[in-house]
Design an enzyme around this catalytic site. Structure first.
Site, short mmCIF file in Angstrom:
data_model
loop_
_atom_site.label_atom_id
_atom_site.label_comp_id
_atom_site.label_asym_id
_atom_site.label_seq_id
_atom_site.Cartn_x
_atom_site.Cartn_y
_atom_site.Cartn_z
CG HIS A 127 -1.88 1.00 1.43
ND1 HIS A 127 -1.60 2.27 1.87
CD2 HIS A 127 -3.21 0.96 1.21
CE1 HIS A 127 -2.72 2.97 1.92
NE2 HIS A 127 -3.72 2.20 1.52
CG ASP A 204 0.68 -2.47 6.16
OD1 ASP A 204 -0.21 -2.51 7.03
OD2 ASP A 204 0.57 -1.86 5.09
CD GLN A 207 -6.92 -4.72 3.78
OE1 GLN A 207 -7.89 -5.41 4.01
NE2 GLN A 207 -7.02 -3.43 3.51
CE LYS A 230 -7.25 -0.54 6.17
NZ LYS A 230 -7.84 0.08 5.00
CB CYS A 368 -4.02 3.56 -1.44
SG CYS A 368 -5.19 4.88 -1.25
N1 PMP Z 1 -1.68 -0.82 4.51
C1 PMP Z 1 -2.65 -1.54 3.94
C2 PMP Z 1 -2.32 -2.92 3.42
C3 PMP Z 1 -3.93 -1.02 3.82
O1 PMP Z 1 -4.89 -1.74 3.23
C4 PMP Z 1 -4.18 0.27 4.33
C5 PMP Z 1 -5.57 0.88 4.21
N2 PMP Z 1 -6.19 0.73 2.97
C6 PMP Z 1 -3.15 0.98 4.92
C7 PMP Z 1 -1.90 0.40 5.01
C8 PMP Z 1 -3.34 2.35 5.48
O2 PMP Z 1 -4.27 2.35 6.50
P1 PMP Z 1 -4.89 3.72 7.06
O3 PMP Z 1 -5.39 4.47 5.89
O4 PMP Z 1 -5.97 3.25 7.97
O5 PMP Z 1 -3.79 4.41 7.78
#
Ligand code: PMP
Length: 410
Positions: A127, A204, A207, A230, A368
């Site tokens: 991401h 990270d 998910q 999430k 993203c």
């Molecule tokens: N890493 C991953 C794999 C994600 O899916 C996301 C959110 N889509 C993020 C980081 C970032 O999370 P946040 O926007 O809640 O900070």
């Protein structure tokens, strides 16, 4: 597979928003948990109760409410510690979300330990939150970023990872589960190899945390980041797990109240972790809400949640695969939680707009994660992602919705 208990999720009733009828009087079919999960009544009530009768600032006053609220806030930290099997609550830092957690570690670790010529390894399926902070650091420190490639089926090229590891590698920062492909990476093996090479490991878990039990002690990673929103908790709260001895060595990343032992006009002495990394008034009720979400999930059990969701996921994956002219992004053997797809001659934006007219919420775009989307040969895709409230009925609606899209745009 069409067992009755899977038809409508037994937990759907816990989520008030899912009673809603939205656009064109359609019942809401929420398939966007990978972007953000809906909130169970239990969490909503815990937050409301807190604001109504327990709220005050934490770590500051010695008046009744402040002491009680501090206890509530710290109790949430302990719930998170146990949920991910960290060794101490001091290893749980509250942040605004996964993005802030990753930025914190990039800043703080980068400042202390990285110098020109050092290398960090990330993967192509990250991401943006696990790409951009390292690029900022690269500009400042003249380090290099090595990228683990991904096979056509969406699995990580593990051999390439092993080849990238070298004495220059200081950090490996990798997603546990891709938010585009659904690929689940072998983070424990990756951690062992990285440690053997002398590098630290950041996972990270944004998910992964939603879909299966996480045990940071078993993975043996040095850092693990995720967002509360999430995980059925409010927005504005996230977690950075960090190994306690490393946290002691790292410099703070923001200065202010609560992160110091003492301040004179000449010099300040930092507090111990986690306070050292929590400058200012924290997101108090959000953290308590995250604690409530964990209580709620513990009543289900993450293992049970995982087993239930896998049934729904396997069905959705199978049904989508069988649609002619539909191409799925990533078919790795280890995959779960979500499916991204494109369709011949139909733009993802159109698919999602038509599904929306039927009350079906899916995400569209590059999610993203532009590099992996492009690696899969497209600039955008649709993504359906599940949560504990989705049953086979939701999958059926999605599939029949997609057939309607096909009929409409022939
Ligand atoms: N890493 C991953 C794999 C994600 O899916 C996301 C959110 N889509 C993020 C980081 C970032 O999370 P946040 O926007 O809640 O900070």
């Amino acid at each position: 597979m069409a067992n009755k208990e899977y038809e409508i999720s037994p937990w759907k009733q816990d989520f008030p928003i899912l009673d809603a009828t939205i656009i064109n009087k359609n019942p809401l079919v929420y398939l966007d948990t990978a972007a953000s999960a809906q909130k169970p009544k239990y969490v909503l009530e815990a937050c409301l109760k807190n604001y109504e009768s327990e709220y005050a600032n934490v770590h500051r006053g010695i008046h009744y409410l402040s002491e009680e609220e501090t206890a509530n806030f710290e109790a949430a930290r302990i719930k998170i510690q146990k949920f991910i099997n960290a060794k101490s609550p001091n290893e749980i830092i509250f942040t605004r979300g996964a993005t802030e957690a990753l930025n914190l570690i990039a800043y703080s670790f980068g400042k202390k330990y990285l110098k020109e010529g050092d290398e960090i390894i990330i993967s192509l399926m990250e991401h943006h939150a696990n790409i951009v902070p390292w690029q900022i650091l690269k500009e400042e420190k003249n380090i290099s970023i090595k990228v683990i490639p991904v096979y056509d089926d969406g699995s990580l090229n593990y051999d390439a990872f092993l080849n990238l590891l070298s004495p220059k590698t200081k950090l490996v920062s990798i997603t546990h589960m891709s938010n585009v492909l659904g690929t689940i990476n072998p983070v424990k093996k990756i951690t062992t190899e990285a440690h053997n090479a002398g590098a630290k490991v950041i996972i990270d878990g944004s998910q992964a945390i939603t879909h299966f039990p996480i045990d940071v002690s078993d993975i043996d990673c040095d850092f693990f980041a995720f967002s509360g929103h999430k995980l059925y908790a409010p927005t504005g709260i996230g977690v950075l797990y960090g190994r306690e001895n490393i946290l002691h060595e790292l410099p703070p990343w923001q200065g202010g109240g609560d992160m110091i032992k003492s301040v004179t006009m000449e010099k300040s002495i930092w507090a111990d972790p986690p306070a050292k990394f929590e400058a200012g008034t924290p997101p108090i009720v959000q953290a308590i809400g995250l604690g409530a979400a964990i209580d709620y999930l513990n009543t289900i059990g993450m293992q049970n949640l995982h087993a239930f969701e896998q049934t729904i996921f396997n069905n959705m994956y199978y049904e989508l695969k069988n649609i002619k002219g539909l191409k799925i992004l990533g078919n790795a053997p280890e995959k779960g939680g979500l499916v991204s797809w494109v369709m011949e001659k139909i733009h993802p934006q159109d698919i999602s707009m038509i599904l929306n007219q039927m009350g079906i919420a899916v995400r569209v775009g590059h999610h993203c994660a532009q590099p992996i989307t492009e690696r899969m040969g497209v600039s955008a895709s649709c993504r359906a992602s599940i949560g504990i409230y989705n049953g086979l009925n939701d999958v059926k609606k999605l599939i029949s919705g997609i057939y309607k899209v096909k009929d409409l745009i022939k």
